[in-house]
Write an enzyme that holds these catalytic residues in place. Sequence first.
Site, PDB file in Angstrom:
ATOM      1  N   LEU A  38       0.833  -1.200   0.000  1.00 57.72           N
ATOM      2  CA  LEU A  38       0.000   0.000   0.000  1.00 57.72           C
ATOM      3  C   LEU A  38       0.872   1.256   0.000  1.00 57.72           C
ATOM      4  O   LEU A  38       1.776   1.395   0.825  1.00 57.72           O
ATOM      5  CB  LEU A  38      -0.912  -0.011   1.225  1.00 57.72           C
ATOM      6  CG  LEU A  38      -1.929   1.119   1.356  1.00 57.72           C
ATOM      7  CD1 LEU A  38      -2.977   1.019   0.246  1.00 57.72           C
ATOM      8  CD2 LEU A  38      -2.594   1.074   2.733  1.00 57.72           C
ATOM      9  N   GLN A 105       0.380  -5.329   1.675  1.00 57.09           N
ATOM     10  CA  GLN A 105      -0.792  -5.592   0.848  1.00 57.09           C
ATOM     11  C   GLN A 105      -0.435  -6.441  -0.371  1.00 57.09           C
ATOM     12  O   GLN A 105      -1.237  -7.251  -0.840  1.00 57.09           O
ATOM     13  CB  GLN A 105      -1.406  -4.262   0.410  1.00 57.09           C
ATOM     14  CG  GLN A 105      -2.611  -4.385  -0.499  1.00 57.09           C
ATOM     15  CD  GLN A 105      -3.215  -3.033  -0.834  1.00 57.09           C
ATOM     16  OE1 GLN A 105      -3.971  -2.472  -0.061  1.00 57.09           O
ATOM     17  NE2 GLN A 105      -2.885  -2.497  -2.006  1.00 57.09           N
ATOM     18  N   ASP A 221       5.783  -4.884  14.386  1.00 54.37           N
ATOM     19  CA  ASP A 221       5.478  -4.376  13.054  1.00 54.37           C
ATOM     20  C   ASP A 221       4.801  -3.001  13.118  1.00 54.37           C
ATOM     21  O   ASP A 221       5.141  -2.094  12.381  1.00 54.37           O
ATOM     22  CB  ASP A 221       4.593  -5.378  12.316  1.00 54.37           C
ATOM     23  CG  ASP A 221       4.248  -4.960  10.914  1.00 54.37           C
ATOM     24  OD1 ASP A 221       4.915  -5.420   9.973  1.00 54.37           O
ATOM     25  OD2 ASP A 221       3.303  -4.160  10.737  1.00 54.37           O
TER      26      ASP A 221
END
Length: 295
Positions: A38, A105, A221
């Site tokens: 993304l 993504q 993360d």
Amino acid sequence: MGAGSRQVPAMVGPAVLLALLWGGLGGAHRPVVIVHGLFDSAGDFGSLRAFINESHPGTDVTVLDLFDRGASLRPLWVQVEGFRRALEPIMANAADGVHLVGYSQGGLISRALLATTPNHNVHSFISLAAPQMGQYGDTQYLRWLFPRHMRSNLYRVCYSALGQGLSVCNYWNDPHHRDLYLNSSNFLALLNDERLHPNASAWKRNLLRIRSLVLIGGPDDGVITPWQSSFFGFYDANETVREMQKQEVFLRDSFGLRSLAARGALGGCSVPGVPHTAWPRLRPIYERCIRPWLT
């Protein structure tokens, strides 16, 4: 970067060990194809490309340059079709197959590519910090996209026809509105075979053409929520994380995950101390978690 990586013992089997051994012995290296995430673009992967070229001289590395930046918000099935058109000629010119790396993504896009491409020749699929079981968390990206919505009410947008026109809503997985997710998600619920569809058996068969599935992620993360989604874990209705082996999609083997585990084709690398944007840029991550699979 914190402590060294924590390998996931339950996910390492004979096929995985064979791949690692072959990588250590050397030999010709398959081309590597990278699918970005993304708001990324191909130019953001110079470090990873350089790592591969240094350790595997002569390897053909392609970062697919489509749906960059804002265009990465387009519906995921639209992106899958575009990336497929770019990937097919690369595969056609690789007699021994290719390795596919999907970041963030791009990891979901890559899995959808594998499921919906009958004759692909992907050898190893490396899922790098990807929300494979979906996303349910207030991150900087989501606060920018939906400033008036928190995760508790984002389902009102994402599970609408308008919301499903945005990539991030295609994998929004609200554990408190399970029925809405199953009935409204036109990407992840289908990809996981959580909603019945006529292509389920073919998609599963296609995914199982890969030799190895490598899952990479970690507890720091900061974007993938829960972080265990990178390993097919996810929240239950009480927001308690249930690991992959306790997920219904694994127990039912709905799209082939349990089959991959049974034949020893699942590999994993869980690393603390790595923020989301750093995964493709850190040499230690490449050396420990990615390089062994690029045979």
